[in-house]
Structures are given as structure tokens and as C-alpha cells.
Design an enzyme around this catalytic site. Structure first.
Site, PDB file in Angstrom:
ATOM      1  N   HIS A   1       0.837  -1.198   0.000  1.00 44.21           N
ATOM      2  CA  HIS A   1       0.000   0.000   0.000  1.00 44.21           C
ATOM      3  C   HIS A   1       0.876   1.254   0.000  1.00 44.21           C
ATOM      4  CE1 HIS A   1      -4.237  -1.324   0.628  1.00 44.21           C
ATOM      5  NE2 HIS A   1      -3.616  -2.459   0.886  1.00 44.21           N
ATOM      6  N   PRO A   2       0.472   2.278  -0.731  1.00 39.91           N
ATOM      7  CA  PRO A   2       1.268   3.507  -0.777  1.00 39.91           C
ATOM      8  C   PRO A   2       1.074   4.352   0.479  1.00 39.91           C
ATOM      9  CG  PRO A   2      -0.746   3.784  -2.030  1.00 39.91           C
ATOM     10  CD  PRO A   2      -0.726   2.351  -1.591  1.00 39.91           C
TER      11      PRO A   2
ATOM     12  N   SER B   1      -6.325   3.427  -5.643  1.00 42.41           N
ATOM     13  CA  SER B   1      -5.726   4.275  -4.611  1.00 42.41           C
ATOM     14  C   SER B   1      -5.876   5.756  -4.941  1.00 42.41           C
ATOM     15  CB  SER B   1      -4.242   3.925  -4.437  1.00 42.41           C
ATOM     16  OG  SER B   1      -4.096   2.649  -3.862  1.00 42.41           O
TER      17      SER B   1
ATOM     18  N   ALA C   1      -8.345   7.165  -6.625  1.00 47.52           N
ATOM     19  CA  ALA C   1      -9.730   7.555  -6.349  1.00 47.52           C
ATOM     20  C   ALA C   1      -9.990   7.623  -4.858  1.00 47.52           C
ATOM     21  CB  ALA C   1     -10.672   6.556  -7.012  1.00 47.52           C
ATOM     22  N   GLU C   2      -9.419   6.691  -4.104  1.00 45.94           N
ATOM     23  CA  GLU C   2      -9.652   6.658  -2.664  1.00 45.94           C
ATOM     24  C   GLU C   2      -9.042   7.891  -1.988  1.00 45.94           C
ATOM     25  OE1 GLU C   2      -9.676   1.797  -2.756  1.00 45.94           O
ATOM     26  OE2 GLU C   2      -7.892   2.872  -2.061  1.00 45.94           O
ATOM     27  N   GLN C   3      -7.807   8.216  -2.344  1.00 47.80           N
ATOM     28  CA  GLN C   3      -7.185   9.379  -1.707  1.00 47.80           C
ATOM     29  C   GLN C   3      -7.879  10.670  -2.121  1.00 47.80           C
ATOM     30  OE1 GLN C   3      -3.007   9.636  -1.222  1.00 47.80           O
ATOM     31  NE2 GLN C   3      -2.695   7.411  -1.038  1.00 47.80           N
TER      32      GLN C   3
ATOM     33  N   PHE D   1       1.290   3.528   7.114  1.00 51.49           N
ATOM     34  CA  PHE D   1       0.004   3.791   7.773  1.00 51.49           C
ATOM     35  C   PHE D   1      -1.124   3.536   6.757  1.00 51.49           C
ATOM     36  CE2 PHE D   1      -3.529   6.682   8.698  1.00 51.49           C
ATOM     37  CZ  PHE D   1      -3.803   6.335  10.007  1.00 51.49           C
TER      38      PHE D   1
ATOM     39  N   ALA E   1      -8.866   3.114   5.701  1.00 48.98           N
ATOM     40  CA  ALA E   1      -9.875   3.133   4.643  1.00 48.98           C
ATOM     41  C   ALA E   1     -10.381   4.561   4.497  1.00 48.98           C
ATOM     42  CB  ALA E   1     -11.020   2.178   4.975  1.00 48.98           C
ATOM     43  N   VAL E   2      -9.741   5.317   3.595  1.00 53.00           N
ATOM     44  CA  VAL E   2     -10.003   6.754   3.529  1.00 53.00           C
ATOM     45  C   VAL E   2     -11.437   7.072   3.121  1.00 53.00           C
ATOM     46  CG1 VAL E   2      -7.600   7.362   3.117  1.00 53.00           C
ATOM     47  CG2 VAL E   2      -9.086   6.879   1.175  1.00 53.00           C
TER      48      VAL E   2
END
Length: 475
Positions: A375-376, A392, A394-396, A427, A430-431
Site C-alpha cells: 500500500h502507498p 488508490s 480515487a480513494e485518496q 500507515f 480506509a479513507v
């Protein structure tokens, strides 16, 4: 040899917590469908070429087949259904203009031309109840296929039109598939698995299934535990209707199936309970009494078959290509999940999530740490270089992490570095469950935890991220 994992054929999810609105005519809260089984003259008997007498569903307690002999008492009980019970029921339903579906055994119909004429004059649907009222569980597939074909042929010859519905009853594991294979039927009813119609697919063909009932069924007068009085049966039907009526009032209308037999409910003491139920529904209202074929035609129009990807039915390469990125850069999880005993329950987001999580949870510690490390960092170097995966990115972006101020970016960089140095993995949160402020608050709280606590929390968050990703792909 090709990889062939186990696939579980039973569908124990169905519509799940969100059943479709059937939109019954007249905004009815309950579709009430009454079946009258006409089996008299189609049961096991030496007269019909069988090896023994009938032993099922009669008022003879503990009846056993008489091998090589006619059973006079058994035959006379079946005769009562045709001679007296049918006409008592015919009078009851025609006087109230309640439509029925007849499950007619083809050989029984052929021996009862006057009753068939009365069914047709009343406008009742005559569906097929098979060629003979016998067990099919041990019948070879070719023999059962031939029996279905002969039932259709004889039915059309006797009734004048082919049957549009099918119910064997004493069925085999092959029955539904073989009946669907004919392409003859608007619906098949050899299931008891739902309160609403649904579809089953056989070799690419969608077959409408209208489930039947063995509990709101007068057969319980002849089985144990069962009904002793007609009023017990009537009360059961009233209770069932009241529960379904209340569900309909809450916006979830259903279907109520009722199964009757001429030789059982046709007796005076038993029919009294049925009359009680019909009076109760008439007083309470909001019922749509329909023939089974009308329910089939309505459902097919309002809810035609809907085709979608079913993870349990696709090959390994397609499965991994479709779901290999659900756990970040860890396609091996999908590859292992494909080997599980998948089935219809795994064709939803929640179901497939469970299968993938099982493989993640059963992996070694090193493998799971590898998933975490894949995971980034939040708003880190990969994000700045626009090298995140599409998921990732889209989530961020959903939490505003793609639009940080310079001070915010420096804060994230500092916390990312400190967290990774301490715990050995980035870290993870689930944003989609958070905004920028709550993410920072969680960062500050969790960085103080010990590594074991954070490992468990990070794994939980990875699973949560996976669920969000699957929800965007599957129902």
C-alpha cells in the site's frame, strides 16, 4: 489437467436483505396463489402398471406399499378426492370467484374428463404435475426426460393445450434442469426456497422459478407433525397471511403459496379451516388472488432476467484479472480464493470479500506484511508522482488528499516516515470512511500504538478497503 476447484451449487443467499418490489397488481400486499393438486388416478397402483400400491398422503396412518397387490382402502381414499372432494372445492372457489392453478398429473387428468371440463369452465390454469404421481429420485435421467415429454404430450391431448407450468413434487436432483431443458414452461415450481419468484440458469437459458410450499399445505393432515383439525390449518394460513401482509405494509410485498389436495382438504372437517382463511383474507383485504401463470407473466414483465458477472462461474485467469487488485498489488490472494468452494453466495461484494479475506487471514505473517507494504503512503511520493493505482488515486481523492496545502503535505510526510520506521509498514486507513481531519486524528492516535496492535489494525483497514473496492464492482 485444468484446474477444477469445487463449486457449491446451492444458492442460500437469494435476494438477501433487499428483495425486489414485485409491484403486484392493485398495489396488493400479498399475492395469494392456491394450488389444487389433482393426483387421483395417477398414483401408484397395479392398475397403472406399478409394482405396488400407493402409500403417500392419505388418511391411512403409517401406510406401506403393498407389493404385488391392489390396496382397496387406499384406492377408495383417492377415489374420494375425485368423486367428492374435488366438487366440494370446485363449489367453494367458483362461488367466491377465486382462481386456482391445478397441478394435474397427466394420467390422472386422462381418467377424469368431467373434472377437467369443470376446471376449464372455471378458467383455472391446468399446469403439469408430471406423468404419474410416483417417486422420481432414483429414476435414470433418460427415463425421467422421457416421462416429462410424455406428460407434456398426454396433457395437451387431454386438456387441449400444452402446460405452461411444471411441478413434479416427488422429484429427483435432475427434475428442474430436465423440465427447463424442454423450453416448454413459463415457470417451474419444484423448489421451496423463497417467498418470491426468481430465475435459475441452465446452459445459458433463464428459467423462471415460482417456489411452492410444503408447510402451508394440507399434506400436513397426512404427515407428522401435522394438523389434526381444520381449524389448526386455517389458523396457520391466517397467521402466515398476517405476517406477509405486515411485510407488504412495510414495502416488501411477498407471495403466499397454498397447497391443497382433493382427498385431504376436500373432507368436510378439513375444509372448514380453509373457509376460515378465505373469510379472514376477504375481511383484511390487500390480496391479489392469481393463477400461477399470471404471476409468471407479471414477474417476467416487471423483473426480466438480469445478467451480470458471477465470480463463482468465471475461469481462473478472468477471476484473477478482475479481482487481483482488490488487495493492493497482491493478485495471489485472488488466485488462492478461486480455489475455494465458491458458489452463488460469493457472487456479491460481501460474499466475494469474505472469500478474499479468508485467504488474506490464512496467509503467513510475512505474506500479510507484504500486502501492507504494497500500500502507498497517504499523500506520499507515489501520489505526488501520479503513480498510484487507479483505486488508490480515487480513494485518496475522495478524502481530499490530492489537494493538500504545503503545510499539510509536510505533516503527512513527517508522520508517514515516523510510522513506517516504527512499525515496518505504511500507515493504512480506509479513507472512504473518513475526511482529511479524521485521517489526521487517526494518524496521531495510532502512531503511538505498539506494532502488534497496529498490525492488527492495518489488516482490518486493508480488508475494509477491499470491501469498498468490491462494492463498486458487484451488487
Amino acid at each position: 489437467m485444468p484446474n477444477t476447484p469445487l463449486r457449491y451449487p446451492r444458492d442460500m443467499l437469494g435476494y438477501g436483505p433487499t428483495p425486489p418490489d414485485p409491484q403486484w397488481p392493485g398495489a396488493a400486499r400479498v399475492a395469494v396463489q392456491i394450488v389444487l393438486n389433482y393426483e387421483e388416478g395417477g398414483e401408484n397402483s397395479l392398475l397403472h402398471g406399478d409394482a405396488a400400491s400407493e402409500a403417500f398422503l392419505s388418511d391411512i396412518a403409517g401406510a406401506q406399499p403393498w407389493s404385488g397387490q391392489r390396496h382397496w382402502n387406499m384406492e377408495s381414499l383417492y377415489d374420494y378426492g375425485a368423486r367428492a372432494g374435488f366438487w366440494r372445492l370446485h363449489d367453494l372457489f367458483t362461488s367466491r370467484a377465486i382462481p386456482l392453478t391445478i397441478y394435474g398429473v397427466a394420467t390422472a387428468l386422462a381418467r377424469s374428463p368431467v373434472q377437467v371440463a369443470a376446471m376449464k369452465d372455471a378458467g383455472w390454469e391446468i399446469a403439469s404435475h408430471g406423468l404419474k404421481w410416483v417417486e422420481h429420485r432414483d429414476m435414470p435421467e433418460a427415463q425421467e426426460r422421457a416421462a416429462i415429454a410424455e406428460a407434456i404430450r398426454l396433457h395437451q391431448e387431454v386438456v387441449g393445450t400444452p402446460p405452461k407450468g411444471w411441478y413434479t413434487g416427488r422429484s429427483s436432483l435432475n427434475t428442474v434442469r430436465l423440465a427447463a431443458e424442454t423450453g416448454q414452461f413459463s415457470y417451474i415450481s419444484d423448489t421451496y426456497d423463497d417467498d418470491l419468484p426468481h430465475y435459475m440458469n441452465f446452459d445459458g437459458r433463464d428459467q423462471l422459478i415460482i417456489p411452492y410450499t410444503l408447510e402451508a399445505n394440507d399434506m400436513r393432515f397426512a404427515t407428522a407433525p401435522g394438523y389434526i383439525t381444520g381449524q389448526q390449518f386455517g389458523q396457520y394460513l391466517c397467521d402466515a397471511y398476517d405476517v406477509l401482509w405486515a411485510e407488504g405494509a412495510r414495502g416488501a410485498p411477498k407471495m403466499m403459496s397454498i397447497g391443497l389436495h382433493c382427498r385431504l382438504i376436500g373432507r368436510p372437517g378439513k375444509i372448514a379451516g380453509l373457509i376460515k382463511f378465505l373469510d379472514h383474507v376477504a375481511a383484511k383485504g390487500d390480496a391479489w388472488f392469481a393463477r400461477r401463470i399470471e404471476i409468471a407473466e407479471h414477474w417476467s414483465k416487471i423483473h426480466p432476467p438480469h445478467h451480470r458477472v458471477r465470480p463463482s462461474q468465471i475461469d481462473e485467469a478472468t477471476f484473477v484479472a478482475s479481482y487481483g487488485a482488490i488487495f493492493e498489488h497482491s493478485a495471489w490472494i485472488a488466485a488462492r480464493a478461486w480455489q475455494l468452494e465458491l458458489g452463488p453466495a460469493h457472487d456479491s461484494a460481501v460474499g466475494l470479500h469474505n472469500a478474499l479475506c479468508r485467504m488474506f487471514r490464512s496467509a503467513s505473517r510475512a505474506e500479510r506484511v507484504g500486502v501492507l507494504a504494497a500500500h502507498p503512503d497517504l499523500a506520499g511520493k507515489l501520489a505526488a508522482a501520479k503513480r498510484l493505482t487507479a483505486d488508490s488515486t480515487a480513494e485518496q481523492a475522495s478524502a481530499g488528499l490530492d489537494a493538500l496545502t504545503d503545510p499539510e503535505r509536510r505533516m503527512f510526510t513527517h508522520m508517514n516516515t515516523a510510522y513506517t520506521v516504527k512499525h515496518g509498514f505504511p500507515f493504512i486507513i480506509a479513507v472512504r470512511d473518513h475526511d482529511k481531519a479524521s485521517i489526521l486524528a487517526a494518524f496521531e492516535r495510532r502512531i503511538a500504538n505498539d506494532t502488534e496492535t497496529e498490525f492488527a489494525e492495518a489488516c482490518t483497514q486493508v480488508e475494509r478497503i477491499a470491501l469498498h473496492r468490491l462494492t463498486s464492482l458487484l451488487p
